[in-house]
Scaffold this motif. Structure first.
Motif, short mmCIF file in Angstrom:
data_model
loop_
_atom_site.label_atom_id
_atom_site.label_comp_id
_atom_site.label_asym_id
_atom_site.label_seq_id
_atom_site.Cartn_x
_atom_site.Cartn_y
_atom_site.Cartn_z
N ILE A 21 0.82 -1.22 0.00
CA ILE A 21 0.00 0.00 0.00
C ILE A 21 0.85 1.26 0.00
O ILE A 21 0.34 2.36 -0.26
N LEU A 22 2.15 1.13 0.27
CA LEU A 22 3.01 2.30 0.41
C LEU A 22 3.45 2.84 -0.95
O LEU A 22 4.63 2.88 -1.29
N THR A 23 2.50 3.32 -1.69
CA THR A 23 2.78 3.99 -2.96
C THR A 23 2.74 5.50 -2.74
O THR A 23 2.13 5.98 -1.77
N LEU A 24 3.35 6.25 -3.63
CA LEU A 24 3.33 7.71 -3.49
C LEU A 24 1.90 8.23 -3.59
O LEU A 24 1.50 9.12 -2.82
N ASP A 25 1.11 7.67 -4.49
CA ASP A 25 -0.26 8.13 -4.65
C ASP A 25 -1.06 7.92 -3.36
O ASP A 25 -1.79 8.81 -2.92
N PHE A 26 -0.92 6.77 -2.74
CA PHE A 26 -1.65 6.50 -1.50
C PHE A 26 -1.20 7.45 -0.39
O PHE A 26 -2.03 8.00 0.35
N LEU A 27 0.10 7.63 -0.24
CA LEU A 27 0.61 8.48 0.83
C LEU A 27 0.15 9.93 0.67
O LEU A 27 -0.18 10.59 1.67
N GLN A 28 0.13 10.41 -0.56
CA GLN A 28 -0.27 11.80 -0.78
C GLN A 28 -1.78 11.98 -0.79
O GLN A 28 -2.31 12.89 -0.16
N ARG A 41 14.10 9.03 -5.08
CA ARG A 41 14.28 7.99 -6.09
C ARG A 41 12.96 7.23 -6.20
O ARG A 41 12.10 7.36 -5.33
N PRO A 42 12.76 6.44 -7.24
CA PRO A 42 11.49 5.73 -7.38
C PRO A 42 11.20 4.82 -6.19
O PRO A 42 12.11 4.25 -5.58
N VAL A 43 9.93 4.68 -5.87
CA VAL A 43 9.51 3.79 -4.79
C VAL A 43 9.89 2.35 -5.15
O VAL A 43 9.73 1.93 -6.30
N VAL A 44 10.41 1.62 -4.17
CA VAL A 44 10.77 0.22 -4.36
C VAL A 44 9.71 -0.64 -3.68
O VAL A 44 9.53 -0.56 -2.46
N SER A 49 8.03 -6.05 0.98
CA SER A 49 8.66 -4.84 1.50
C SER A 49 8.39 -3.64 0.61
O SER A 49 8.00 -3.79 -0.55
N ALA A 50 8.60 -2.46 1.17
CA ALA A 50 8.45 -1.21 0.43
C ALA A 50 9.43 -0.19 0.98
O ALA A 50 9.70 -0.16 2.19
N ASN A 63 7.39 -3.52 5.92
CA ASN A 63 7.40 -4.95 5.63
C ASN A 63 6.12 -5.55 6.18
O ASN A 63 5.18 -4.82 6.50
N THR A 64 6.05 -6.85 6.31
CA THR A 64 4.80 -7.48 6.73
C THR A 64 4.54 -7.37 8.22
O THR A 64 3.46 -7.75 8.69
#
Length: 235
Positions: A21-28, A41-44, A49-50, A63-64
């Protein structure tokens, strides 16, 4: 001697956490971080993991089982710390997660430029001279684990030798102080645990004040040849 907190991290222990769920879109879009924050840098993202790194130095790693918010801190910049608010926003946005505990973890590096053996001597000087310090064919590597029981909290403090690789690829000898204030979230009701968690996140300054008093006044203040540097990417 400069005195500073190098880094602060806040760790949320969450049962069956989903790092995807830890994407830039979700966080913003969820209001967890401001919309104008830019990625370093790009999200990994992987299945387990993220890693999200922003240009302002704030990092979010999931992580989980945990999600960790970390931030480098400059001298006299406590009022500018963002991660406690970001962690609180995360909890407010996702109140139904199974939160288990929270850790408030400050970290400081005491560096010794052009003094390759000074970090080891710093730790050796914490002990009375003894024969066990001189066993072996190379200097012994030392670390110290301390536990302080304090009103309303316990601080676990690790002191160890470290090598910091600077931006010019030079490695500087250092002593690392790593603190941990651990709080379990008890109770069957998720809403009660969330309220307790939010309250703990608002008390981070009290934890840092305790940490600073112990580390800076009782360890670093006694070593006038010590400088504490801000290293944004130290690991």
């Amino acid at each position: 001697m400069a005195q500073d907190i190098n880094e602060l991290s806040i760790v949320l222990a969450i049962r069956n956490h989903t790092p995807a769920i830890l994407t830039l879109d979700f966080l913003q879009s969820g209001g967890i971080v401001p919309a104008d924050w830019e990625l370093q840098r790009p999200v990994v993202l992987t299945a387990t993991s993220a890693q999200v790194a922003f240009k302002n130095g704030i990092n979010i790693v999931g992580n989980t089982q945990t999600v960790t918010f970390s931030e480098p801190i400059g001298k006299d910049a406590l009022e500018k710390i963002e991660i406690a608010k970001v962690a609180g926003n995360y909890v407010s946005t996702l109140p139904n997660l199974d939160y288990q505990a929270v850790g408030i973890n400050p970290r400081t590096f005491a560096t010794f430029e052009n003094q390759p053996d000074r970090a080891r001597k710093f730790i050796n000087d914490l002990f009375y001279p003894a024969s066990w310090q001189n066993i072996g064919t190379a200097p012994m590597q030392e670390s110290v684990e301390l536990a302080y029981t304090l009103p309303g909290r316990q601080l676990r403090l690790s002191i160890a030798e470290a090598g910091l690789r600077l931006s010019n690829n030079k490695e500087m000898p250092a002593v690392m102080f790593a603190g941990n204030f651990h709080y379990d979230l008890t109770g069957e009701e998720a809403e009660r645990r969330v309220r307790a968690l939010q309250q703990l996140l608002t008390n981070w300054q009290a934890d840092l004040a305790v940490y600073r008093e112990i580390v800076h006044q009782n360890f670093l203040a006694k070593n006038s040849g010590t400088d504490v540097l801000l290293i944004r990417d130290a690991s």
